[in-house]
Design a protein around this motif. Structure first.
Motif, PDB file in Angstrom:
ATOM      1  N   ARG A 156     -25.308  31.177  33.660  1.00  0.00           N
ATOM      2  CA  ARG A 156     -25.214  29.806  34.179  1.00  0.00           C
ATOM      3  C   ARG A 156     -26.584  29.137  34.147  1.00  0.00           C
ATOM      4  NH1 ARG A 156     -21.516  31.926  38.782  1.00  0.00           N
ATOM      5  NH2 ARG A 156     -19.483  31.714  37.765  1.00  0.00           N
ATOM      6  N   PRO A 157     -26.584  27.809  33.943  1.00  0.00           N
ATOM      7  CA  PRO A 157     -27.858  27.086  33.838  1.00  0.00           C
ATOM      8  C   PRO A 157     -28.822  27.330  34.999  1.00  0.00           C
ATOM      9  CG  PRO A 157     -26.066  25.679  33.140  1.00  0.00           C
ATOM     10  CD  PRO A 157     -25.437  26.946  33.677  1.00  0.00           C
ATOM     11  N   ARG A 158     -28.336  27.462  36.212  1.00  0.00           N
ATOM     12  CA  ARG A 158     -29.264  27.664  37.337  1.00  0.00           C
ATOM     13  C   ARG A 158     -30.017  28.995  37.224  1.00  0.00           C
ATOM     14  NH1 ARG A 158     -24.257  27.819  40.111  1.00  0.00           N
ATOM     15  NH2 ARG A 158     -23.672  29.892  40.793  1.00  0.00           N
ATOM     16  N   HIS A 159     -29.462  29.925  36.463  1.00  0.00           N
ATOM     17  CA  HIS A 159     -30.124  31.219  36.314  1.00  0.00           C
ATOM     18  C   HIS A 159     -31.045  31.286  35.106  1.00  0.00           C
ATOM     19  CE1 HIS A 159     -26.383  32.532  38.622  1.00  0.00           C
ATOM     20  NE2 HIS A 159     -27.394  32.543  39.468  1.00  0.00           N
ATOM     21  N   VAL A 160     -30.753  30.532  34.076  1.00  0.00           N
ATOM     22  CA  VAL A 160     -31.544  30.635  32.842  1.00  0.00           C
ATOM     23  C   VAL A 160     -32.286  29.353  32.483  1.00  0.00           C
ATOM     24  CG1 VAL A 160     -30.179  32.517  31.880  1.00  0.00           C
ATOM     25  CG2 VAL A 160     -29.523  30.156  31.405  1.00  0.00           C
ATOM     26  N   LYS A 161     -32.175  28.339  33.335  1.00  0.00           N
ATOM     27  CA  LYS A 161     -32.837  27.060  33.044  1.00  0.00           C
ATOM     28  C   LYS A 161     -34.339  27.274  32.813  1.00  0.00           C
ATOM     29  CE  LYS A 161     -33.535  22.425  34.760  1.00  0.00           C
ATOM     30  NZ  LYS A 161     -33.306  21.489  35.846  1.00  0.00           N
ATOM     31  N   GLY A 162     -34.806  26.698  31.715  1.00  0.00           N
ATOM     32  CA  GLY A 162     -36.226  26.769  31.402  1.00  0.00           C
ATOM     33  C   GLY A 162     -36.661  28.048  30.709  1.00  0.00           C
ATOM     34  N   LEU A 163     -35.731  28.957  30.469  1.00  0.00           N
ATOM     35  CA  LEU A 163     -36.068  30.222  29.807  1.00  0.00           C
ATOM     36  C   LEU A 163     -35.544  30.228  28.378  1.00  0.00           C
ATOM     37  CD1 LEU A 163     -34.916  32.803  32.527  1.00  0.00           C
ATOM     38  CD2 LEU A 163     -37.272  32.188  31.960  1.00  0.00           C
ATOM     39  N   THR A 164     -36.235  30.930  27.521  1.00  0.00           N
ATOM     40  CA  THR A 164     -35.660  31.322  26.249  1.00  0.00           C
ATOM     41  C   THR A 164     -35.157  32.737  26.467  1.00  0.00           C
ATOM     42  OG1 THR A 164     -37.168  29.945  24.976  1.00  0.00           O
ATOM     43  CG2 THR A 164     -36.108  31.760  23.806  1.00  0.00           C
ATOM     44  N   ALA A 165     -33.880  32.943  26.209  1.00  0.00           N
ATOM     45  CA  ALA A 165     -33.261  34.242  26.444  1.00  0.00           C
ATOM     46  C   ALA A 165     -32.309  34.565  25.304  1.00  0.00           C
ATOM     47  CB  ALA A 165     -32.497  34.216  27.764  1.00  0.00           C
ATOM     48  N   THR A 166     -32.282  35.828  24.919  1.00  0.00           N
ATOM     49  CA  THR A 166     -31.344  36.279  23.901  1.00  0.00           C
ATOM     50  C   THR A 166     -30.956  37.719  24.204  1.00  0.00           C
ATOM     51  OG1 THR A 166     -30.912  36.408  21.522  1.00  0.00           O
ATOM     52  CG2 THR A 166     -33.144  36.974  22.252  1.00  0.00           C
TER      53      THR A 166
END
Length: 182
Positions: A156-166
């Motif tokens: 969800r956006p609140r958990h990954v906002k502002g991160l690059t994750a893969t």
């Protein structure tokens, strides 16, 4: 002195969008001056050797080259062989006892603290579990990622906002460790 790296491309070759053929990815990496280039699967995994010691600069150069070559943005993370091996060794779940589809690692572009996920009640997702590591998150999803309610919540956006994750399944994690071993 050169170092082996893995490039982890985010969101390519999924449902026909952001198509990056692996031969062309190898060409892009060659044009950037890297050597010992190999790709794994069609989902954006490449290994290469470079004399640079700056993972962020390597990722930025690859992102720019991919934008020029394909006309769209692709987020990339570049991690050295030592980091990849350390992530595999630090796995808090019994990887050797699990199927590759049951265990995943999400790699982040920077350290992430537990506060980011504090609203998730672990008991709500059992038997699924997650643990944070060094710029990564380990996810145990016994029924696979496609059926994981915890994976949805973690993304969800609140958990990954502002991160690059893969994310990569454990089979890919192990293969990248093997491919980058000197």
């Amino acid at each position: 002195m050169t170092t082996m790296y893995a490039a982890l491309l985010r969101g390519i070759n999924v449902s026909g969008s952001k198509r990056v053929p692996m031969p062309e990815l190898r060409t892009v990496l060659t044009e950037l001056g890297h050597t010992a280039i190999a790709t794994y699967l069609q989902s954006g995994n490449a290994v290469f050797r470079s004399d640079s010691d700056d993972e962020d600069a390597l990722a930025a150069a690859l992102e720019q080259a991919l934008r020029r070559q394909f006309g769209f943005d692709v987020d990339c993370l570049v991690r050295d062989a030592g980091y990849l091996a350390a992530v595999a060794e630090a796995c808090p779940f019994p990887a050797a006892e699990l199927e590759g589809k049951q265990l995943h690692v999400t790699y982040f572009d920077r350290p992430v603290d537990a506060d980011r996920f504090a609203d998730l009640e672990a008991g709500d997702f059992l038997p699924e579990e997650f643990r944070l590591g060094d710029r990564c998150l380990y996810l145990y999803a016994p029924d696979g990622l496609g059926r994981s309610k915890l994976a949805v919540a973690l993304g969800r956006p609140r958990h990954v906002k502002g991160l690059t994750a893969t994310s990569r399944n454990w089979n890919t994690v192990a293969k990248l460790v093997e491919m980058t071993r000197d």
